[in-house]
Design a protein around this motif. Structure first.
Motif, PDB file in Angstrom:
ATOM      1  N   GLY A   1      -7.363  28.862 -16.351  1.00 32.01           N
ATOM      2  CA  GLY A   1      -7.080  29.771 -17.453  1.00 32.01           C
ATOM      3  C   GLY A   1      -6.633  29.061 -18.711  1.00 32.01           C
ATOM      4  N   GLU A   2      -5.588  29.594 -19.361  1.00 30.09           N
ATOM      5  CA  GLU A   2      -5.108  29.048 -20.635  1.00 30.09           C
ATOM      6  C   GLU A   2      -4.367  27.729 -20.475  1.00 30.09           C
ATOM      7  OE1 GLU A   2      -2.900  31.922 -22.809  1.00 30.09           O
ATOM      8  OE2 GLU A   2      -4.649  33.185 -23.218  1.00 30.09           O
ATOM      9  N   LYS A   3      -4.159  27.292 -19.252  1.00 34.80           N
ATOM     10  CA  LYS A   3      -3.534  25.988 -19.045  1.00 34.80           C
ATOM     11  C   LYS A   3      -4.471  24.856 -19.464  1.00 34.80           C
ATOM     12  CE  LYS A   3      -0.478  27.219 -15.176  1.00 34.80           C
ATOM     13  NZ  LYS A   3      -0.136  26.900 -13.759  1.00 34.80           N
ATOM     14  N   LEU A   4      -5.767  25.121 -19.499  1.00 34.97           N
ATOM     15  CA  LEU A   4      -6.739  24.074 -19.797  1.00 34.97           C
ATOM     16  C   LEU A   4      -7.233  24.194 -21.236  1.00 34.97           C
ATOM     17  CD1 LEU A   4      -9.374  22.494 -17.591  1.00 34.97           C
ATOM     18  CD2 LEU A   4     -10.120  23.336 -19.822  1.00 34.97           C
ATOM     19  N   VAL A   5      -7.250  23.041 -21.914  1.00 36.25           N
ATOM     20  CA  VAL A   5      -7.819  22.937 -23.252  1.00 36.25           C
ATOM     21  C   VAL A   5      -8.957  21.922 -23.182  1.00 36.25           C
ATOM     22  CG1 VAL A   5      -7.406  22.371 -25.673  1.00 36.25           C
ATOM     23  CG2 VAL A   5      -5.583  23.423 -24.317  1.00 36.25           C
ATOM     24  N   LEU A   6     -10.144  22.345 -23.563  1.00 36.32           N
ATOM     25  CA  LEU A   6     -11.309  21.464 -23.572  1.00 36.32           C
ATOM     26  C   LEU A   6     -11.421  20.823 -24.948  1.00 36.32           C
ATOM     27  CD1 LEU A   6     -13.742  20.559 -21.817  1.00 36.32           C
ATOM     28  CD2 LEU A   6     -15.056  22.388 -22.919  1.00 36.32           C
ATOM     29  N   THR A   7     -11.417  19.496 -24.997  1.00 37.49           N
ATOM     30  CA  THR A   7     -11.428  18.793 -26.272  1.00 37.49           C
ATOM     31  C   THR A   7     -12.651  17.889 -26.374  1.00 37.49           C
ATOM     32  OG1 THR A   7     -10.171  16.850 -25.520  1.00 37.49           O
ATOM     33  CG2 THR A   7      -8.896  18.767 -26.253  1.00 37.49           C
ATOM     34  N   SER A   8     -12.981  17.521 -27.609  1.00 33.98           N
ATOM     35  CA  SER A   8     -14.073  16.579 -27.822  1.00 33.98           C
ATOM     36  C   SER A   8     -14.080  16.134 -29.277  1.00 33.98           C
ATOM     37  CB  SER A   8     -15.422  17.215 -27.484  1.00 33.98           C
ATOM     38  OG  SER A   8     -16.482  16.269 -27.645  1.00 33.98           O
ATOM     39  N   PHE A   9     -14.576  14.907 -29.515  1.00 36.77           N
ATOM     40  CA  PHE A   9     -14.846  14.448 -30.868  1.00 36.77           C
ATOM     41  C   PHE A   9     -16.167  15.021 -31.379  1.00 36.77           C
ATOM     42  CE2 PHE A   9     -11.921  10.993 -29.605  1.00 36.77           C
ATOM     43  CZ  PHE A   9     -11.083  10.983 -30.715  1.00 36.77           C
ATOM     44  N   ASN A  10     -17.027  15.448 -30.459  1.00 34.00           N
ATOM     45  CA  ASN A  10     -18.296  16.055 -30.822  1.00 34.00           C
ATOM     46  C   ASN A  10     -18.082  17.565 -30.936  1.00 34.00           C
ATOM     47  OD1 ASN A  10     -20.909  17.324 -30.675  1.00 34.00           O
ATOM     48  ND2 ASN A  10     -21.740  15.369 -29.974  1.00 34.00           N
ATOM     49  N   HIS A  11     -17.987  18.069 -32.137  1.00 30.84           N
ATOM     50  CA  HIS A  11     -17.613  19.458 -32.348  1.00 30.84           C
ATOM     51  C   HIS A  11     -18.772  20.412 -32.106  1.00 30.84           C
ATOM     52  CE1 HIS A  11     -14.260  17.584 -34.994  1.00 30.84           C
ATOM     53  NE2 HIS A  11     -14.027  17.454 -33.699  1.00 30.84           N
ATOM     54  N   ASP A  12     -19.999  19.915 -32.121  1.00 29.21           N
ATOM     55  CA  ASP A  12     -21.130  20.742 -31.715  1.00 29.21           C
ATOM     56  C   ASP A  12     -21.020  21.094 -30.239  1.00 29.21           C
ATOM     57  OD1 ASP A  12     -22.272  20.722 -34.251  1.00 29.21           O
ATOM     58  OD2 ASP A  12     -23.553  18.987 -33.828  1.00 29.21           O
ATOM     59  N   HIS A  13     -20.506  20.168 -29.446  1.00 31.21           N
ATOM     60  CA  HIS A  13     -20.314  20.443 -28.026  1.00 31.21           C
ATOM     61  C   HIS A  13     -19.198  21.462 -27.810  1.00 31.21           C
ATOM     62  CE1 HIS A  13     -22.312  16.456 -26.531  1.00 31.21           C
ATOM     63  NE2 HIS A  13     -23.165  17.322 -27.024  1.00 31.21           N
ATOM     64  N   LEU A  14     -18.161  21.402 -28.623  1.00 29.43           N
ATOM     65  CA  LEU A  14     -17.102  22.410 -28.519  1.00 29.43           C
ATOM     66  C   LEU A  14     -17.637  23.797 -28.869  1.00 29.43           C
ATOM     67  CD1 LEU A  14     -13.954  20.695 -30.084  1.00 29.43           C
ATOM     68  CD2 LEU A  14     -14.483  21.018 -27.662  1.00 29.43           C
ATOM     69  N   LYS A  15     -18.455  23.860 -29.900  1.00 34.44           N
ATOM     70  CA  LYS A  15     -19.048  25.143 -30.303  1.00 34.44           C
ATOM     71  C   LYS A  15     -19.880  25.716 -29.162  1.00 34.44           C
ATOM     72  CE  LYS A  15     -22.149  27.202 -33.742  1.00 34.44           C
ATOM     73  NZ  LYS A  15     -22.944  26.960 -34.977  1.00 34.44           N
ATOM     74  N   LEU A  16     -20.679  24.875 -28.525  1.00 29.03           N
ATOM     75  CA  LEU A  16     -21.504  25.324 -27.411  1.00 29.03           C
ATOM     76  C   LEU A  16     -20.636  25.805 -26.253  1.00 29.03           C
ATOM     77  CD1 LEU A  16     -24.262  25.663 -26.084  1.00 29.03           C
ATOM     78  CD2 LEU A  16     -24.166  23.242 -25.421  1.00 29.03           C
ATOM     79  N   ALA A  17     -19.570  25.068 -25.953  1.00 29.14           N
ATOM     80  CA  ALA A  17     -18.670  25.468 -24.871  1.00 29.14           C
ATOM     81  C   ALA A  17     -18.029  26.818 -25.172  1.00 29.14           C
ATOM     82  CB  ALA A  17     -17.587  24.400 -24.678  1.00 29.14           C
TER      83      ALA A  17
END
Length: 328
Positions: A136-152
């Motif tokens: 749940g909210e305990k997890l934060v998905l991070t990345s330097f590639n912000h296109d990948h964050l948008k897709l996630a």
């Protein structure tokens, strides 16, 4: 408010980084959460490791994306740190997230190490396993590639995501102590105009020997791979332009066309943008600084009230934070 204390790659000062042992140790010594890195293998499995290469953490030379999960599982990822961790195996993402749930970790920062080969399919796999883990909210998905964050975010709108920013030039430079250890100068102009894009460090060579050359070469290759993965198919001028925009995190984050819950940056960025945390808070975005390992740095950053401190020394940061809270 006391910031969350996040163990960088687990308790990496005491145990082999990014291993199940490091995550267990982190919780034993008082961390609130752990940070870890996920990559994809040649057979499209997900494993926990920071560098694309395995040269520093095993007794062979190789790349994560060139090897299968089975091949990686045969290797010893612990002895490099201490004989006590002999035969420590590389963790899969499923194993790492299951352990975090078992340990009731308060926060997991999971960095997608943008793949050099596999693209969007990697993101889809990560999101699928994150959803299945049920953190749940305990997890934060991070990345330097912000296109990948948008897709996630598109695939799992309720997922918290964090934009990793290069920010200050120090993010791309070896730490000062490392340069000194190598007998080099970092070439940074401390009096630079912050409105000008800073020059990347240029080492001197008077004290270079074979060992220092290997270390510097590994660092350059790692930074090259990181930029290549974060900014695929970009020209050098395009990369520099994007890096320049990231130097003001609050301004940059407003240019993204998807919501982020966190911004995570190398802590030197805050020295040049002291209002950054407050501006991000005004936007409803939390902040995390990495990698804060000294008492002096923590004292400098404490008044800014970041939401999380990412550190290799969670035990010491906990101790120093306690002293700052009580005014000792």
């Amino acid at each position: 408010m006391t910031p969350e204390i996040i163990a960088h790659r687990g308790a990496s000062y005491l145990a082999p980084e990014n291993t199940l042992s490091a995550f267990r140790k982190a919780m034993e010594i008082g961390a609130d959460g752990v940070e870890m890195d996920v990559q994809q293998t040649s057979d499209k499995k997900l494993v926990i490791h920071h560098d694309y290469i395995i040269d520093l953490h095993t007794d062979i030379s190789g790349k994560i994306y060139d090897m299968t999960e089975g091949e990686l599982k045969e290797l010893d990822f612990g002895s490099w740190k201490d004989i006590a961790y002999k035969d420590e195996k590389i963790a899969t993402l499923e194993e790492a997230l299951a352990l975090c749930k078992e340990l009731d970790v308060a926060r997991v920062q999971l960095e997608m190490k943008a793949p050099l080969l596999y693209g969007d399919a990697f993101v889809e796999q990560v999101v699928e396993q994150v959803r299945a883990a049920g953190l749940g909210e305990k997890l934060v998905l991070t990345s330097f590639n912000h296109d990948h964050l948008k897709l996630a975010k598109q695939q799992m709108p309720e997922l918290q995501v964090g934009a990793l920013l290069f920010g200050a030039v120090e993010t791309l430079a070896l730490p000062k102590g490392t340069w000194e250890t190598l007998g080099l100068q970092n070439g940074l102009d401390e009096d630079e105009d912050e409105d000008d894009f800073p020059q990347l460090p240029v080492p001197t060579v008077e004290n270079m020997d074979e060992e220092n050359c290997r270390e510097l070469t590994r660092w350059v290759n790692d930074k090259y791979s990181m930029l290549q993965a974060a900014f695929p198919n970009e020209s050098l001028s395009g990369i520099l332009s994007k890096l320049n925009r990231q130097r003001d995190p609050a301004q940059y984050i407003q240019t993204l066309d998807f919501p982020v819950e966190w911004v995570s940056c190398e802590y030197h960025t805050a020295y040049k943008k002291v209002s950054m945390v407050q501006k991000l808070h005004d936007l409803g975005v939390k902040t995390a600084f990495w990698t804060v390992d000294t008492e002096a740095a923590l004292k400098d950053l404490w008044p800014l009230q970041p939401d999380a401190i990412v550190t290799n020394r969670p035990d010491r940061v906990r101790e120093w934070a306690g002293e700052l809270e009580t005014g000792e």
